[in-house]
Design an enzyme around this catalytic site. Structure first.
Site, PDB file in Angstrom:
ATOM      1  N   ASP A   1      32.489  42.384  36.135  1.00  0.00           N
ATOM      2  CA  ASP A   1      32.687  41.080  36.771  1.00  0.00           C
ATOM      3  C   ASP A   1      31.348  40.439  37.130  1.00  0.00           C
ATOM      4  O   ASP A   1      31.096  40.098  38.275  1.00  0.00           O
ATOM      5  CB  ASP A   1      33.580  41.245  38.008  1.00  0.00           C
ATOM      6  CG  ASP A   1      34.918  41.887  37.660  1.00  0.00           C
ATOM      7  OD1 ASP A   1      35.906  41.161  37.537  1.00  0.00           O
ATOM      8  OD2 ASP A   1      34.950  43.132  37.485  1.00  0.00           O
TER       9      ASP A   1
ATOM     10  N   ASP B   1      35.371  40.988  32.409  1.00  0.00           N
ATOM     11  CA  ASP B   1      35.018  39.706  33.019  1.00  0.00           C
ATOM     12  C   ASP B   1      33.518  39.529  32.868  1.00  0.00           C
ATOM     13  O   ASP B   1      32.759  39.430  33.839  1.00  0.00           O
ATOM     14  CB  ASP B   1      35.479  39.607  34.467  1.00  0.00           C
ATOM     15  CG  ASP B   1      36.949  39.190  34.564  1.00  0.00           C
ATOM     16  OD1 ASP B   1      37.607  39.027  33.511  1.00  0.00           O
ATOM     17  OD2 ASP B   1      37.446  39.025  35.687  1.00  0.00           O
TER      18      ASP B   1
ATOM     19  N   ASN C   1      40.307  39.593  31.999  1.00  0.00           N
ATOM     20  CA  ASN C   1      41.211  38.448  31.915  1.00  0.00           C
ATOM     21  C   ASN C   1      40.461  37.124  31.815  1.00  0.00           C
ATOM     22  O   ASN C   1      40.891  36.201  31.108  1.00  0.00           O
ATOM     23  CB  ASN C   1      42.177  38.428  33.104  1.00  0.00           C
ATOM     24  CG  ASN C   1      41.476  38.457  34.445  1.00  0.00           C
ATOM     25  OD1 ASN C   1      40.759  39.411  34.762  1.00  0.00           O
ATOM     26  ND2 ASN C   1      41.679  37.427  35.260  1.00  0.00           N
TER      27      ASN C   1
ATOM     28  N   HIS D   1      43.364  42.157  44.170  1.00  0.00           N
ATOM     29  CA  HIS D   1      44.453  42.241  43.194  1.00  0.00           C
ATOM     30  C   HIS D   1      45.367  43.438  43.435  1.00  0.00           C
ATOM     31  O   HIS D   1      46.539  43.421  43.043  1.00  0.00           O
ATOM     32  CB  HIS D   1      43.890  42.318  41.772  1.00  0.00           C
ATOM     33  CG  HIS D   1      43.188  41.072  41.336  1.00  0.00           C
ATOM     34  ND1 HIS D   1      43.824  39.874  41.165  1.00  0.00           N
ATOM     35  CD2 HIS D   1      41.880  40.847  41.037  1.00  0.00           C
ATOM     36  CE1 HIS D   1      42.966  38.949  40.771  1.00  0.00           C
ATOM     37  NE2 HIS D   1      41.770  39.513  40.695  1.00  0.00           N
TER      38      HIS D   1
ATOM     39  N   HIS E   1      36.597  42.565  42.940  1.00  0.00           N
ATOM     40  CA  HIS E   1      35.163  42.363  43.096  1.00  0.00           C
ATOM     41  C   HIS E   1      34.641  43.206  44.256  1.00  0.00           C
ATOM     42  O   HIS E   1      34.258  42.689  45.316  1.00  0.00           O
ATOM     43  CB  HIS E   1      34.859  40.883  43.306  1.00  0.00           C
ATOM     44  CG  HIS E   1      35.202  40.037  42.131  1.00  0.00           C
ATOM     45  ND1 HIS E   1      34.873  38.700  42.045  1.00  0.00           N
ATOM     46  CD2 HIS E   1      35.849  40.333  40.968  1.00  0.00           C
ATOM     47  CE1 HIS E   1      35.303  38.211  40.890  1.00  0.00           C
ATOM     48  NE2 HIS E   1      35.907  39.182  40.223  1.00  0.00           N
TER      49      HIS E   1
END
Length: 332
Positions: free
Chosen positions: A49, A82, A120, A223, A251
């Site tokens: 990420d 990500d 995603n 999430h 994150h």
């Protein structure tokens, strides 16, 4: 114009140091053989990420990754997805690739192969662009496939799994458009992937079995658990004695132990923007560590020992965990 890394000779040697082959006829997953150092150890960094053109402390995390990477003399880097915000790449020539990857991870120790899965946010752009061999002409560190296996020096096999197509909500939400080319029909794609993974795990003779995906199986972050992976992927990991499951998506940095097997769930999704205070609950005995700031993780392996360390943006070790197979106990 293509931009190449300064260490051109290093990059030439990197390309020569690995090869791509196929597993047996029972599975269609590609296997990448990564040669070992002479000392028999395997060391790598894990980050996720991250792709924000250096912003949100991405450059600071990258600096510390370079420092720790040099200290450990790492073999490669694993990205948990990500890779490019906010909506992946627009195509093979998108400058975001240079501005978020090549121009950020410039340390000498990071001029090594980056094994990468899609997240995603990557699927919201041109997913095929990240998979294209053309990007390796721009920066030869970049190795990105949907799902594949890293045969790491006969010490470990790392199974890189494309988890985004498992998540049902992405197929019904209307806010974003996803690049599902070569994925549909979704049920067929995901079932074939699980079959291939199960076959590969059943054939593996590696000392350590590690599975990497973008989405968490267990997480107390924003999430939380990914129910589709709990239902469909976790039983396979337990059945074939997987040691570690690594992911991004949330994150943060975290470590959770499984309640029914030796599996350790390790989240390294703090490569840039972090979500401070977004926690679903920390009061359970399986939770070993949680940090809602930026950072990354290192993995050190021998045939009989693994050591995991989590670092913050200052390079401080926040959490350390190790296990020795021959001792059959953990040190926390």
């Amino acid at each position: 114009m293509a931009v190449f890394c300064k260490e051109s000779m290093v990059m030439f040697l990197l390309v020569a140091s690995f090869s791509i082959s196929y597993c047996s006829s029972a599975t269609r997953l590609k296997k990448i053989d990564h040669s070992a150092k002479d000392n028999g150890n395997l060391r790598f960094l894990v980050v996720g990420d991250w792709g924000r053109k250096g912003d949100y402390n991405q450059s600071v995390v990258a600096f510390q990754m370079g420092r720790i990477g040099e200290k450990l003399d790492i073999d490669f880097v694993v990205s948990t997805g990500d890779n490019f915000y906010t909506n992946g790449l627009t195509g093979e020539d998108d400058r975001n690739f240079l501005e978020s990857f090549s121009n950020v991870y410039k340390a000498k120790s990071l001029q090594t192969l980056w094994y990468t899965v899609l997240g995603n946010h990557d699927y919201r752009g041109d997913a095929l662009a990240q998979l294209s061999p053309y990007l390796r002409k721009i920066d030869s560190r970049w190795i990105c496939l949907r799902s594949f296996i890293i045969n790491a020096a006969e010490i470990a096999e790392i199974f890189m799994v494309d988890t985004t197509p498992f998540v049902k909500e992405y197929f019904v939400e209307t806010e974003h458009t996803y690049d599902w080319r070569n994925v549909m029909p979704q049920k067929t794609y995901t079932q074939n992937l699980l079959n291939d993974l199960e076959n590969a795990l059943s054939e593996s003779t590696a000392k350590w079995k590690i599975v990497v995906g973008h989405h968490a199986i267990r997480s107390v972050g924003h999430h939380g658990d990914t129910n589709e992976l709990v239902e469909r992927l976790l039983p396979i990991l337990r059945a074939y004695d997987v040691d570690l499951y690594m992911n991004g998506h949330d994150h943060c940095l975290e470590h959770i132990s499984d309640t029914e097997s030796p599996i350790q769930f390790l989240t390294s999704g703090a490569g840039s923007k972090a979500w401070r205070g977004d926690v679903k609950g920390l009061n359970n005995e399986e939770m070993k560590f949680f940090y809602d700031g930026q950072g990354f993780m290192s993995v050190q392996l021998t045939p009989t020992h693994v050591e995991i360390e989590f670092y913050d943006v200052f390079g401080k070790v926040l959490h350390r965990w190790s296990r020795s197979k021959h001792l059959l106990h953990s040190i926390i």
